[in-house]
Design an enzyme around this catalytic site. Structure first.
Site, short mmCIF file in Angstrom:
data_model
loop_
_atom_site.label_atom_id
_atom_site.label_comp_id
_atom_site.label_asym_id
_atom_site.label_seq_id
_atom_site.Cartn_x
_atom_site.Cartn_y
_atom_site.Cartn_z
N ALA A 265 0.81 -1.22 0.00
CA ALA A 265 0.00 0.00 0.00
C ALA A 265 0.84 1.27 0.00
O ALA A 265 0.30 2.37 0.06
CB ALA A 265 -0.93 0.01 1.21
N GLY A 266 2.16 1.14 -0.05
CA GLY A 266 3.01 2.31 -0.01
C GLY A 266 3.11 2.94 1.36
O GLY A 266 3.46 4.12 1.49
N SER B 274 5.16 -1.20 5.01
CA SER B 274 4.96 -2.41 5.81
C SER B 274 6.27 -3.17 5.99
O SER B 274 6.52 -3.73 7.07
CB SER B 274 3.91 -3.30 5.15
N SER B 275 7.11 -3.20 4.96
CA SER B 275 8.36 -3.94 5.07
C SER B 275 9.32 -3.27 6.04
O SER B 275 10.00 -3.94 6.83
CB SER B 275 9.02 -4.09 3.69
N ASP C 21 11.99 5.29 5.18
CA ASP C 21 11.00 4.46 5.86
C ASP C 21 11.48 4.01 7.23
O ASP C 21 10.73 4.02 8.21
CB ASP C 21 10.66 3.24 5.01
#
Length: 381
Positions: free
Chosen positions: A117-118, A121-122, A166
């Site tokens: 979903a951008g 999550s990773s 991120d």
């Protein structure tokens, strides 16, 4: 963990959030500026040390037998590890590479951040692992090293060429703030390079909606890596180490390749947008003022960087037509989510308009939630 906890097998829990980036896409790996917030969706890791050597990881989203590997084999056996498990095992391998003993761990994961979903999550998975392993095995590890360990796991173990945005967001963000991160300064300093900027939309009658279109993307895919390579090629053609070194778009005239020009134009103009949004938040002006900059960022990602899609464009256009002050795709692109800055009174109407539009073009499983700036990774209290 105390000796009693280890003996009785009591599990402790840690969590790490996903993120949305207010502005600053594809600037982190160009040594630029980013402005993320942590979102109220996270990956949780429950972990315990045990006496035997193998590392065991399992996920509630991947039911079945846990993945087991001797700690000494984590790096060598990467190719036989299932895709999802490469993220946490990559973190463990990176701790081991740096001299920390990580054998004898049992880790179980549960994730709320939707994959593809951008929303990182990773990175949330890697950072939840990193804070758990730090507390269980390497308590002297600082936040900057945790960020570097999590990024290295994705880059070297998984093969996803991400920057540090991120992971820095997942570790460093604080509740009620946006994280202004100067990537070059952060990576070259032991203490500086970031600033927490107040971000309380509710106080001004605003909400930041995140709409997951349902069109999945994948960082390990070729598009993201291609953009990184194009940025590096553009910088080399301009005779600079990084596009961060270009002070304004007027300095791009030496780029004769039209594709490289557009890629560089996005990065240079996006860095300026990040600085402008950060200045507005720092000055405490009405946050509605950042809306046009969000929309400009989407146009740049769509036209110059070519990472948007027809689905993302439809969602952004619909949000703006329904009354959003600004809207754009968020994340690496090629699918994923959009954000929309809306008045609280208009939030339901804007969200519903986008959901209807997405359903009309075949994406009837979109989801909408409010992004409230939350805390970074740490123990679950």
């Amino acid at each position: 963990m105390t000796e009693s906890e280890e003996r009785t097998g009591i599990r402790r829990a840690w969590s790490a959030p996903g993120r949305v980036n207010l502005i600053g896409e594809h600037t982190d790996y160009n040594d630029g500026f980013v402005l993320p917030i942590a979102i109220p969706l996270a990956v949780t890791c429950r972990g315990v040390r045990h006496a035997d050597e193998p590392v065991r990881v399992r996920s509630r989203q991947r039911p079945g037998e846990p993945v087991r590997l001797p700690a000494a084999d984590l790096a060598a056996e990467r190719d036989r590890v299932p895709g999802w498990a490469r993220y946490p095992l990559g973190v463990l391998a990176e701790f081991g590479r740096r001299g920390h003993r990580v054998g004898g761990l049992d880790l179980e994961f549960d994730g709320e951040v939707p994959a593809g979903a951008g929303l990182s999550s990773s990175a949330a998975l890697c950072c939840a692992t990193a804070v758990a392993v730090r507390d269980l095995c390497a308590p002297e590890t600082g936040d900057r090293e945790l960020i570097d360990i999590a990024r290295a796991a994705e880059n070297d173990y998984v093969g996803a060429p991400t920057g540090i945005l991120d992971h820095a967001a997942s570790i460093l963000c604080t509740a009620g703030h946006a994280l202004f991160l100067d990537v070059r300064a952060f990576q070259s300093s032991e203490t500086g390079g970031f600033e927490q900027l107040p971000f309380d939309l509710a106080a001004t009658g605003l909400r930041l909606l995140v709409i997951d279109t349902g069109q999945a993307h994948e960082h390990a895919g070729g598009g993201y890596a291609t953009r990184r390579a194009e940025c590096a090629e553009a910088a080399a053609a301009l005779g600079v180490g990084s596009l961060r070194d270009i002070g304004g778009v007027e300095q791009l005239t030496g780029l004769t390749d039209p594709v490289l020009y557009r890629r560089a134009h996005h990065v240079v103009s996006e860095n300026e947008r990040v600085r402008r949004v950060a200045a507005l938040l720092r000055e405490g002006v009405d946050p509605r003022a950042i809306g046009p900059l969000l929309s400009e960022g989407h146009a740049s990602l769509r036209d110059d960087f070519a990472v948007s899609t027809e689905v993302l464009d439809a969602a952004v256009d619909t949000a703006q037509a329904a009354g959003a002050h600004g809207s754009r795709m968020v994340g690496g692109g090629f699918g994923g989510s959009i954000i929309a800055l809306v008045d609280t009174a208009d939030a339901e109407r804007v969200g519903e308009a986008v959901r209807r539009r997405l359903a009309e073009i075949g994406y009837d499983r979109s989801r909408t939630f409010e992004a409230i700036a939350g805390p970074g990774a740490g123990p679950v209290r």
